[in-house]
Scaffold this active site. Structure first.
Site, mmCIF file in Angstrom:
data_model
loop_
_atom_site.group_PDB
_atom_site.id
_atom_site.type_symbol
_atom_site.label_atom_id
_atom_site.label_comp_id
_atom_site.label_asym_id
_atom_site.label_seq_id
_atom_site.Cartn_x
_atom_site.Cartn_y
_atom_site.Cartn_z
ATOM 1 N N GLN A 65 0.999 -1.279 0.033
ATOM 2 C CA GLN A 65 -0.077 0.164 0.126
ATOM 3 C C GLN A 65 1.008 1.235 -0.021
ATOM 4 O O GLN A 65 0.709 2.220 0.407
ATOM 5 C CB GLN A 65 -0.812 -0.052 1.355
ATOM 6 C CG GLN A 65 -2.069 -0.703 1.147
ATOM 7 C CD GLN A 65 -3.132 -0.525 -0.133
ATOM 8 O OE1 GLN A 65 -3.138 0.582 -0.316
ATOM 9 N NE2 GLN A 65 -3.592 -1.331 -0.725
ATOM 10 N N SER A 66 2.028 1.501 -0.498
ATOM 11 C CA SER A 66 2.903 2.370 -0.585
ATOM 12 C C SER A 66 2.192 3.504 -1.163
ATOM 13 O O SER A 66 1.879 3.590 -2.652
ATOM 14 C CB SER A 66 4.208 2.060 -1.280
ATOM 15 O OG SER A 66 4.982 3.225 -1.387
#
Ligand SMILES: Cc1ncc(COP(=O)(O)O)c(C=O)c1O
Length: 259
Positions: free
Chosen positions: A6-7
């Site tokens: 989920q960067s």
């Protein structure tokens, strides 16, 4: 570039690349369940090529990215590798610029800020704010809340980053550990993991301020700031500024924790 599944940084890089007509290649630490949610979905939507690697492979992420860059070069492309979080000498400049912008806004609203709070995940944001504070003579104290690892880990990493930035741009500044204020104690259950207290605070801030925080960075940082206020760390009349660094797409894969 690279990051967790989920960067935010990886997604923002992919979006910027799309806008500039560049191809983006993201190397994300594997997490099948989160693959097509929030940031992971948006990165793919804007056309990023995604390579998933195991947590073990991610420990050698710089080598992995270099290998992918070499392959791209062999195919006639001109690759540019950005490290995790965009935290290098060039990335630091983003938040130097943010200080300049903030000071202009504070001047317009005739507001004096005594303390700044920000989340620390790979160090570039904090390094930029601290460098900006010195370059633009911002008197506020910059407090960083680490959302993973420890304060001493980030002190080393941020000082290294500031040294590299100074060297690259020939700046007349120098920093020591005493200039840094990294507050340990708010990692909670761990990186990307949320405690009930964090979830409750995100809900409260959303419902009382209309400000939507994210569970991985700004939610933990806000809890740190609120806790410091509760502990009576500030004098009456002092103004605190919280830097909302974004990341709200990270909420969507966590929606079941809220209701
Ligand atoms: C939303 C958000 N806030 C804060 C941070 C922390 O910034 P830095 O990695 O520069 O410490 C990150 C990334 O790590 C982020 O995605």
């Amino acid at each position: 570039t690279c990051g967790g599944p989920q960067s935010n940084h990886a997604r923002a890089t992919a979006v910027a690349a799309a806008k500039l007509g560049l191809k983006s290649h993201l190397v994300l630490r594997n997490s099948v369940a989160a693959q097509m949610e929030g940031n992971a979905f948006l990165s793919r939507l804007v056309g990023a090529e995604v390579t998933n690697v195991s947590a073990e492979e991610y420990m050698r992420i710089d080598e992995v990215m270099q290998r992918i860059a070499d392959e791209a070069r062999e195919q006639g492309h001109k690759p540019y590798v950005i490290p995790e979080g965009g935290s290098n000498e060039l990335g630091v400049l983003g938040y130097v610029k943010a200080v300049e912008e903030t000071l202009a806004q504070l001047k317009r609203s005739k507001t004096k800020v005594h303390h700044v709070f920000v989340a620390v995940g790979s160090g570039g944001t904090y390094a930029g704010l601290l460098l900006g504070k010195h370059l633009f003579d911002f008197s506020a104290e910059i407090h960083g809340i680490n959302v993973c690892d420890s304060a001493s880990y980030f002190e080393g990493r941020i000082l290294r980053l500031l040294k590299e930035t100074k060297k690259r741009f020939g700046l007349e500044v120098s920093f020591t550990k005493k200039d840094l204020h990294i507050l340990d104690g708010y990692v909670g259950k761990g990186y990307g993991l949320s405690s009930q207290e964090e979830i409750d605070l995100i809900k409260t801030i959303a419902r009382t301020e209309g400000v939507v925080l994210d569970p991985v960075y700004t939610g933990k940082a806000m809890l740190g700031m609120v806790d410091q206020i509760r502990q009576g760390r500030f004098k009456a009349g002092e103004t605190l500024l919280f830097f909302h660094t974004g990341g709200i797409y990270g909420l969507f894969p966590k929606r079941s924790l809220f209701f």
